[in-house]
Design a protein around this motif. Structure first.
Motif: not given
Length: 163
Positions: A29, A33-34, A37, A103, A106, A110, A112-113
């Motif tokens: 994670l 990057a998180l 997304c 979840s 990433t 990554p 989408r969330r």
């Protein structure tokens, strides 16, 4: 404190009665990057809070073997707790949610969330969920909101995975 930040490495918790427990790292994670997304106005900290408020279960043995065989895990000894999932679902269905993505990762494109990433188990039938998500989509994660208060009641066995 460990629930409010990303865990770049595993953390061992010691309990005089129960022994040692290892919280997995969150190295797949990447916060940078998180940021790219997340939907619904969520921040990386919001997503970490969503993840760290859950207990994660692998929905299939194939997915578990993939995790255990991954480059970063193949040299780690692990105890795999095997639970009676029907027993857990009957007792805590209102707190179980399913997810179509990893979840907590990433790395590489990554997905989408956001607030709709986790679907409450009682909200849709699997057929409706699959229709909504697409036929090729599968359940990647099964999560229990908060903790499993009585794990020993649902535990079937503990399998040792040695490198």
């Amino acid at each position: 404190a460990i629930l409010n930040r990303r865990r770049p490495t595993s953390i061992v918790l010691e309990n005089p009665t129960m022994g040692a427990l290892t919280l997995n790292d969150q190295s797949p994670l990447l916060e940078k990057a998180l940021q790219t997304c997340l939907d619904d106005g969520l921040s990386p900290q919001d997503w970490l809070n969503i993840l760290n408020a859950r207990v994660f279960f692998w929905p299939s043995e194939r997915q578990l073997k993939r995790l255990l065989g991954a480059r970063m895990n193949k040299d780690r000894a692990r105890d795999v707790l095997v639970f009676d999932t029907l027993s857990i679902a009957k007792a805590y269905a209102g707190r179980i949610e399913i997810c179509p993505i990893n979840s907590g990762a990433t790395i590489r494109k990554p997905a989408r969330r956001g607030l709709q990433t986790f679907t409450p188990l009682e909200k849709l039938s699997y057929q409706d969920w699959q229709r909504q998500r697409g036929r090729r989509d599968t359940i990647v994660e099964v999560t229990l909101l908060e903790l499993l208060p009585d794990p020993e009641r649902h535990l079937v066995r503990i399998d040792q995975h040695l490198p």
